[in-house]
Design a protein around this motif. Structure first.
Motif, PDB file in Angstrom:
ATOM      1  N   MET A  37       0.819  -1.195   0.000  1.00 22.84           N
ATOM      2  CA  MET A  37       0.000   0.000   0.000  1.00 22.84           C
ATOM      3  C   MET A  37       0.859   1.254   0.000  1.00 22.84           C
ATOM      4  O   MET A  37       0.528   2.219  -0.669  1.00 22.84           O
ATOM      5  CB  MET A  37      -0.912  -0.013   1.218  1.00 22.84           C
ATOM      6  CG  MET A  37      -1.787   1.195   1.295  1.00 22.84           C
ATOM      7  SD  MET A  37      -3.352   0.680   1.910  1.00 22.84           S
ATOM      8  CE  MET A  37      -4.102   2.218   2.164  1.00 22.84           C
ATOM      9  N   SER A  38       1.961   1.257   0.717  1.00 32.77           N
ATOM     10  CA  SER A  38       2.811   2.448   0.769  1.00 32.77           C
ATOM     11  C   SER A  38       3.513   2.673  -0.565  1.00 32.77           C
ATOM     12  O   SER A  38       3.795   3.807  -0.922  1.00 32.77           O
ATOM     13  CB  SER A  38       3.829   2.341   1.903  1.00 32.77           C
ATOM     14  OG  SER A  38       4.728   1.285   1.640  1.00 32.77           O
ATOM     15  N   GLY A  39       3.811   1.607  -1.324  1.00 33.20           N
ATOM     16  CA  GLY A  39       4.433   1.751  -2.643  1.00 33.20           C
ATOM     17  C   GLY A  39       3.486   2.424  -3.625  1.00 33.20           C
ATOM     18  O   GLY A  39       3.895   3.257  -4.419  1.00 33.20           O
ATOM     19  N   GLY A  40       2.209   2.059  -3.579  1.00 32.19           N
ATOM     20  CA  GLY A  40       1.203   2.660  -4.446  1.00 32.19           C
ATOM     21  C   GLY A  40       0.970   4.117  -4.093  1.00 32.19           C
ATOM     22  O   GLY A  40       0.801   4.963  -4.975  1.00 32.19           O
ATOM     23  N   PHE A  41       1.000   4.397  -2.784  1.00 29.13           N
ATOM     24  CA  PHE A  41       0.798   5.777  -2.332  1.00 29.13           C
ATOM     25  C   PHE A  41       1.975   6.651  -2.764  1.00 29.13           C
ATOM     26  O   PHE A  41       1.781   7.776  -3.214  1.00 29.13           O
ATOM     27  CB  PHE A  41       0.630   5.812  -0.801  1.00 29.13           C
ATOM     28  CG  PHE A  41       0.326   7.184  -0.278  1.00 29.13           C
ATOM     29  CD1 PHE A  41      -0.892   7.786  -0.543  1.00 29.13           C
ATOM     30  CD2 PHE A  41       1.267   7.878   0.468  1.00 29.13           C
ATOM     31  CE1 PHE A  41      -1.176   9.048  -0.074  1.00 29.13           C
ATOM     32  CE2 PHE A  41       0.995   9.144   0.942  1.00 29.13           C
ATOM     33  CZ  PHE A  41      -0.237   9.732   0.683  1.00 29.13           C
ATOM     34  N   ALA A  42       3.199   6.128  -2.646  1.00 25.25           N
ATOM     35  CA  ALA A  42       4.390   6.870  -3.054  1.00 25.25           C
ATOM     36  C   ALA A  42       4.354   7.133  -4.565  1.00 25.25           C
ATOM     37  O   ALA A  42       4.706   8.233  -5.029  1.00 25.25           O
ATOM     38  CB  ALA A  42       5.650   6.103  -2.675  1.00 25.25           C
ATOM     39  N   LEU A  43       3.920   6.162  -5.331  1.00 17.29           N
ATOM     40  CA  LEU A  43       3.797   6.331  -6.776  1.00 17.29           C
ATOM     41  C   LEU A  43       2.755   7.400  -7.107  1.00 17.29           C
ATOM     42  O   LEU A  43       2.956   8.224  -8.004  1.00 17.29           O
ATOM     43  CB  LEU A  43       3.418   4.988  -7.418  1.00 17.29           C
ATOM     44  CG  LEU A  43       3.472   4.925  -8.933  1.00 17.29           C
ATOM     45  CD1 LEU A  43       4.869   5.258  -9.433  1.00 17.29           C
ATOM     46  CD2 LEU A  43       3.045   3.570  -9.425  1.00 17.29           C
ATOM     47  N   PHE A  44       1.656   7.392  -6.351  1.00 13.58           N
ATOM     48  CA  PHE A  44       0.616   8.400  -6.522  1.00 13.58           C
ATOM     49  C   PHE A  44       1.176   9.805  -6.249  1.00 13.58           C
ATOM     50  O   PHE A  44       0.935  10.725  -7.035  1.00 13.58           O
ATOM     51  CB  PHE A  44      -0.564   8.107  -5.582  1.00 13.58           C
ATOM     52  CG  PHE A  44      -1.595   9.196  -5.557  1.00 13.58           C
ATOM     53  CD1 PHE A  44      -2.492   9.348  -6.609  1.00 13.58           C
ATOM     54  CD2 PHE A  44      -1.668  10.085  -4.492  1.00 13.58           C
ATOM     55  CE1 PHE A  44      -3.439  10.352  -6.590  1.00 13.58           C
ATOM     56  CE2 PHE A  44      -2.611  11.095  -4.468  1.00 13.58           C
ATOM     57  CZ  PHE A  44      -3.505  11.233  -5.522  1.00 13.58           C
ATOM     58  N   ILE A  45       1.929   9.948  -5.173  1.00 11.38           N
ATOM     59  CA  ILE A  45       2.513  11.247  -4.807  1.00 11.38           C
ATOM     60  C   ILE A  45       3.503  11.701  -5.881  1.00 11.38           C
ATOM     61  O   ILE A  45       3.486  12.861  -6.311  1.00 11.38           O
ATOM     62  CB  ILE A  45       3.204  11.171  -3.419  1.00 11.38           C
ATOM     63  CG1 ILE A  45       2.182  10.904  -2.313  1.00 11.38           C
ATOM     64  CG2 ILE A  45       3.995  12.442  -3.125  1.00 11.38           C
ATOM     65  CD1 ILE A  45       1.137  11.988  -2.143  1.00 11.38           C
ATOM     66  N   VAL A  46       4.366  10.809  -6.326  1.00 11.89           N
ATOM     67  CA  VAL A  46       5.345  11.157  -7.368  1.00 11.89           C
ATOM     68  C   VAL A  46       4.616  11.553  -8.650  1.00 11.89           C
ATOM     69  O   VAL A  46       4.967  12.538  -9.308  1.00 11.89           O
ATOM     70  CB  VAL A  46       6.328   9.985  -7.616  1.00 11.89           C
ATOM     71  CG1 VAL A  46       7.165  10.224  -8.867  1.00 11.89           C
ATOM     72  CG2 VAL A  46       7.208   9.769  -6.404  1.00 11.89           C
ATOM     73  N   GLY A  47       3.593  10.819  -9.017  1.00 13.83           N
ATOM     74  CA  GLY A  47       2.805  11.148 -10.208  1.00 13.83           C
ATOM     75  C   GLY A  47       2.151  12.510 -10.083  1.00 13.83           C
ATOM     76  O   GLY A  47       2.154  13.306 -11.036  1.00 13.83           O
ATOM     77  N   TRP A  48       1.591  12.776  -8.920  1.00 12.62           N
ATOM     78  CA  TRP A  48       0.940  14.057  -8.681  1.00 12.62           C
ATOM     79  C   TRP A  48       1.965  15.202  -8.768  1.00 12.62           C
ATOM     80  O   TRP A  48       1.679  16.253  -9.336  1.00 12.62           O
ATOM     81  CB  TRP A  48       0.246  14.039  -7.325  1.00 12.62           C
ATOM     82  CG  TRP A  48      -0.580  15.261  -7.062  1.00 12.62           C
ATOM     83  CD1 TRP A  48      -0.339  16.215  -6.141  1.00 12.62           C
ATOM     84  CD2 TRP A  48      -1.766  15.665  -7.754  1.00 12.62           C
ATOM     85  NE1 TRP A  48      -1.292  17.190  -6.208  1.00 12.62           N
ATOM     86  CE2 TRP A  48      -2.194  16.875  -7.191  1.00 12.62           C
ATOM     87  CE3 TRP A  48      -2.508  15.113  -8.794  1.00 12.62           C
ATOM     88  CZ2 TRP A  48      -3.327  17.545  -7.631  1.00 12.62           C
ATOM     89  CZ3 TRP A  48      -3.637  15.790  -9.228  1.00 12.62           C
ATOM     90  CH2 TRP A  48      -4.033  16.982  -8.640  1.00 12.62           C
ATOM     91  N   ILE A  49       3.144  14.999  -8.223  1.00 18.16           N
ATOM     92  CA  ILE A  49       4.199  16.015  -8.277  1.00 18.16           C
ATOM     93  C   ILE A  49       4.600  16.283  -9.727  1.00 18.16           C
ATOM     94  O   ILE A  49       4.748  17.440 -10.137  1.00 18.16           O
ATOM     95  CB  ILE A  49       5.420  15.583  -7.428  1.00 18.16           C
ATOM     96  CG1 ILE A  49       5.055  15.651  -5.944  1.00 18.16           C
ATOM     97  CG2 ILE A  49       6.640  16.448  -7.731  1.00 18.16           C
ATOM     98  CD1 ILE A  49       6.101  15.046  -5.027  1.00 18.16           C
ATOM     99  N   VAL A  50       4.751  15.229 -10.520  1.00 19.35           N
ATOM    100  CA  VAL A  50       5.110  15.394 -11.933  1.00 19.35           C
ATOM    101  C   VAL A  50       4.031  16.190 -12.671  1.00 19.35           C
ATOM    102  O   VAL A  50       4.341  17.106 -13.447  1.00 19.35           O
ATOM    103  CB  VAL A  50       5.349  14.019 -12.601  1.00 19.35           C
ATOM    104  CG1 VAL A  50       5.450  14.145 -14.114  1.00 19.35           C
ATOM    105  CG2 VAL A  50       6.594  13.365 -12.032  1.00 19.35           C
ATOM    106  N   ILE A  51       2.778  15.871 -12.418  1.00 28.78           N
ATOM    107  CA  ILE A  51       1.670  16.587 -13.071  1.00 28.78           C
ATOM    108  C   ILE A  51       1.684  18.062 -12.661  1.00 28.78           C
ATOM    109  O   ILE A  51       1.567  18.952 -13.510  1.00 28.78           O
ATOM    110  CB  ILE A  51       0.320  15.925 -12.739  1.00 28.78           C
ATOM    111  CG1 ILE A  51       0.222  14.586 -13.451  1.00 28.78           C
ATOM    112  CG2 ILE A  51      -0.844  16.827 -13.125  1.00 28.78           C
ATOM    113  CD1 ILE A  51      -0.968  13.739 -13.039  1.00 28.78           C
ATOM    114  N   MET A  52       1.855  18.331 -11.385  1.00 26.13           N
ATOM    115  CA  MET A  52       1.845  19.716 -10.901  1.00 26.13           C
ATOM    116  C   MET A  52       3.023  20.515 -11.471  1.00 26.13           C
ATOM    117  O   MET A  52       2.850  21.658 -11.891  1.00 26.13           O
ATOM    118  CB  MET A  52       1.874  19.755  -9.371  1.00 26.13           C
ATOM    119  CG  MET A  52       0.582  19.266  -8.733  1.00 26.13           C
ATOM    120  SD  MET A  52      -0.881  20.169  -9.301  1.00 26.13           S
ATOM    121  CE  MET A  52      -0.565  21.761  -8.599  1.00 26.13           C
ATOM    122  N   VAL A  53       4.202  19.920 -11.499  1.00 27.10           N
ATOM    123  CA  VAL A  53       5.366  20.610 -12.055  1.00 27.10           C
ATOM    124  C   VAL A  53       5.145  20.885 -13.542  1.00 27.10           C
ATOM    125  O   VAL A  53       5.455  21.972 -14.040  1.00 27.10           O
ATOM    126  CB  VAL A  53       6.664  19.797 -11.812  1.00 27.10           C
ATOM    127  CG1 VAL A  53       7.815  20.332 -12.647  1.00 27.10           C
ATOM    128  CG2 VAL A  53       7.027  19.789 -10.341  1.00 27.10           C
TER     129      VAL A  53
END
Length: 142
Positions: free
Chosen positions: A1-17
């Motif tokens: 679950m923490s791996g999926g959450f970390a991937l979600f956060i990284v994806g969100w950061i990429v989209i925002m940048v």
């Protein structure tokens, strides 16, 4: 679950940048257009000047034609495109000492104000309206 959450956060950061970069690019372009040139006026100042000086020269049919010609531009950019094109049309009308904005002046200004890659939309729209493109070929092939 923490791996999926970390991937979600990284994806969100990429989209925002990415979104912030795109927004920053357009803001920077607007900033550059607002910088004064050698004559003390910016590109946008000149556009506004020509629009204001020629506002009385526009007939309703020319305003409608301009609206039709800018209709392929995405709505979010349409006001900016309309201002740029109307400014160029006004500049040409004043240079040629015209009393009114004619269809010829409008089409010439539109061609000169738009990048070459966008001319296909203009050509398509003018063909729909059955307007002869022959006098404008030298402008399209610049």
């Amino acid at each position: 679950m923490s791996g999926g959450f970390a991937l979600f956060i990284v994806g969100w950061i990429v989209i925002m940048v990415g979104l912030m970069s795109i927004g920053g690019f357009f803001m920077f372009r607007k900033f550059l257009k607002r910088l004064p040139k050698e004559d003390g006026k910016s590109i946008i100042d000149w556009e506004e000047y020509y629009v204001d000086k020629t506002r009385h020269m526009w007939a309703s049919e020319q305003k409608e034609l301009l609206e039709e010609l800018v209709s392929p531009v995405p709505e979010i950019f349409r006001d900016v495109a309309r201002q740029k094109i109307a400014g160029r049309i006004g500049e040409i009308a004043l240079q040629k000492k015209k009393k009114r904005i004619t269809q010829d002046i409008l089409i010439e200004g539109y061609i000169r104000a738009t990048p070459k890659r966008d001319h296909k939309f203009l050509i398509k729209k003018l063909e729909e309206k059955e307007i002869d493109m022959t006098p404008y070929h030298p402008l399209l092939e610049r």
